[in-house]
Design an enzyme around this catalytic site. Structure first.
Site, PDB file in Angstrom:
ATOM      1  N   ASP A 105     114.139 134.970  37.019  1.00 20.15           N
ATOM      2  CA  ASP A 105     114.244 135.402  38.594  1.00 20.15           C
ATOM      3  C   ASP A 105     114.242 136.559  38.277  1.00 20.15           C
ATOM      4  O   ASP A 105     114.725 137.462  37.724  1.00 20.15           O
ATOM      5  CB  ASP A 105     115.296 135.150  39.682  1.00 20.15           C
ATOM      6  N   ASP A 153     111.363 122.866  49.203  1.00 21.88           N
ATOM      7  CA  ASP A 153     113.146 124.136  49.235  1.00 21.88           C
ATOM      8  C   ASP A 153     113.305 122.711  50.590  1.00 21.88           C
ATOM      9  O   ASP A 153     112.906 123.281  51.825  1.00 21.88           O
ATOM     10  CB  ASP A 153     112.636 124.815  49.783  1.00 21.88           C
TER      11      ASP A 153
END
Length: 248
Positions: free
Chosen positions: A8, A130
């Site tokens: 990330d 998500d």
């Protein structure tokens, strides 16, 4: 089934967040390319890269860091998500060598354009699903989509996606266990390959998913971040356990 390390990116560094909140960022590496090399040396067969700044701003960021990762990964495919909300963003990353582009907001808000693009580039696009409870989130996990979880899955049954990346937002970065129920629900609703994400705690979570994969071959992998960086999971050992369980 693969154990897929997450990288990330925030301001060009490799970080991990709790539930996607930038204020919780913990830096695990100043050089993402070096981090990528480490996971490849450990045996990773795929990397999951997220442009966190892009997800927040709604536009491509961390371009240099992603490019540096691509330069060291060789034949190992890199899938990228975060802030990819326009057709030209998708084409940009495919042209630069990203193996699969992971798209959420664009896919849910401009369905026809995304589906057309997916048909033009079969198995090059993944749907970022998500979720928080029954809701599907967009815009860097800050908005609730109009469509429900089941409606979203049904809409993409005939689209030649690479995979659905199913992330439980409330568990992401928390190491409190994978949402097995949500993973099974997505698997039961679609023949599209599924990659589980969010909440991996230790080897037990990966083993539980491996057991599911025995009867659900569409479960192609699990993304792991914090547990790997904190040492709760040893990549080589867990990958070996996973391979042996699925093979048996």
């Amino acid at each position: 089934m693969q154990l897929i390390p997450a990288i990330d990116l925030h301001h060009g560094k490799c970080v991990r967040l709790k539930k996607g909140v930038l204020d919780t960022a913990v830096v695990y590496g100043d050089d993402p390319a070096t981090v990528a090399e480490h996971w490849i040396e450990c045996g990773a067969r795929r990397l999951h890269v997220v442009d966190l700044d892009g997800a927040t701003a709604g536009r491509t960021s961390n371009l240099d860091a992603v490019q540096a990762i691509l330069e060291v990964t060789g034949d190992v495919p890199v899938q990228l998500g975060g802030g990819i909300r326009k057709e030209e963003d998708v084409r940009l990353w495919l042209d630069r060598g990203i193996a699969q582009v992971v798209v959420g907001t664009f896919a849910l808000e401009q369905r026809y354009r995304f589906q057309t693009l997916a048909n033009e580039h079969p198995r090059k696009l993944a749907l970022a699903l998500d979720i928080r409870n029954e809701s599907v989130l967009t815009h860097g996990w800050n908005r609730v989509a109009d469509a429900t979880l089941d409606e979203t899955i049904m809409e993409y049954l005939a689209v030649p996606l690479f995979a659905i990346v199913c992330t439980d937002v409330e568990r992401d970065g928390m190491q409190n266990g994978v949402n097995l129920d949500a993973t099974l629900r997505v698997l039961a609703s679609s023949d599209v390959s599924v990659i589980a994400s969010g909440g991996v705690r230790d080897e037990r979570d990966v083993e539980a998913l491996a057991q599911i994969a025995v009867n659900q071959p569409h479960l192609m992998g699990v993304i792991c971040g914090t547990a790997l960086y904190e040492g709760s999971i040893d990549f080589r050992r867990t990958s070996a356990i996973l391979a042996s369980q699925v093979a048996s």
